[in-house]
Design a protein around this motif. Structure first.
Motif, short mmCIF file in Angstrom:
data_model
loop_
_atom_site.label_atom_id
_atom_site.label_comp_id
_atom_site.label_asym_id
_atom_site.label_seq_id
_atom_site.Cartn_x
_atom_site.Cartn_y
_atom_site.Cartn_z
N UNK A 26 1.21 12.94 -5.55
CA UNK A 26 2.34 13.49 -6.30
C UNK A 26 2.44 15.00 -6.12
N UNK A 27 1.30 15.69 -6.13
CA UNK A 27 1.30 17.12 -5.90
C UNK A 27 1.80 17.46 -4.50
N UNK A 28 1.37 16.68 -3.52
CA UNK A 28 1.82 16.91 -2.15
C UNK A 28 3.33 16.74 -2.03
N UNK A 99 4.57 9.09 1.30
CA UNK A 99 5.23 7.94 0.69
C UNK A 99 4.50 6.64 1.06
N UNK A 100 4.06 6.54 2.31
CA UNK A 100 3.29 5.36 2.72
C UNK A 100 1.96 5.30 1.98
N UNK A 104 0.62 2.33 -0.57
CA UNK A 104 -0.70 1.72 -0.38
C UNK A 104 -1.54 1.85 -1.63
N UNK A 105 -1.51 3.04 -2.23
CA UNK A 105 -2.29 3.28 -3.45
C UNK A 105 -1.77 2.43 -4.60
N UNK A 106 -0.46 2.21 -4.67
CA UNK A 106 0.11 1.39 -5.73
C UNK A 106 -0.36 -0.07 -5.60
N UNK A 107 -0.39 -0.57 -4.39
CA UNK A 107 -0.88 -1.94 -4.15
C UNK A 107 -2.36 -2.04 -4.55
N UNK A 108 -3.14 -1.04 -4.17
CA UNK A 108 -4.57 -0.99 -4.52
C UNK A 108 -4.75 -0.96 -6.04
#
Length: 131
Positions: A26-28, A99-100, A104-108
């Motif tokens: 989010x910071x990035x 964004x990718x 990926x982090x959301x799925x994890x």
């Protein structure tokens, strides 16, 4: 919490890692147009070492094997990716990659929450006596 042979605490540490990764992504994204901003990432190794409270030790069976390098401790494993520039203004944020990584982090994160939810449902079933 020492339930299920430390499974819950392991899942808790994994959720903390996912949360830290989400904050860094989010910071990035928020700083995508900031001149000279260097993108950050979360090092799984640093977070894992912090969770385990110890450093990795290499057990070498051959003298040609490499030792594990130890990095200095960072806050929650956050590291700067300073060796790349994607924009002419010195910014190293690649919006498509961020964004990718976020997807990926959301799925994890979703997989972890489902797993910990299953553990607590099992505990609830045991407390109710299987009913």
């Amino acid at each position: 919490m020492k339930l299920f042979s430390n499974t819950v605490s392991t899942l808790e540490h994994a959720l903390n890692y996912s949360s830290a990764k989400q904050k860094v992504i989010s910071q990035n994204i928020a700083n995508v147009d900031t001149p000279n901003y260097k993108a950050k990432d979360v090092s799984f190794k640093a977070v894992f070492q912090e969770a385990m409270g110890q450093s990795f030790q290499a057990r070498k069976s051959d003298s040609r094997h490499y030792d594990f390098s130890s990095r200095p401790s960072h806050k929650a494993g956050v590291i700067n990716k300073s060796n790349v520039n994607y924009n002419e203004n010195g910014n190293s944020v690649d919006l498509d990659k961020e964004m990718a990584d976020m997807a990926t982090n959301q799925i994890y994160f979703n997989a972890l929450t489902e797993r910990i939810n299953g553990k607590f449902n099992t505990l609830q079933t045991v407390i109710r006596g299987g009913k």
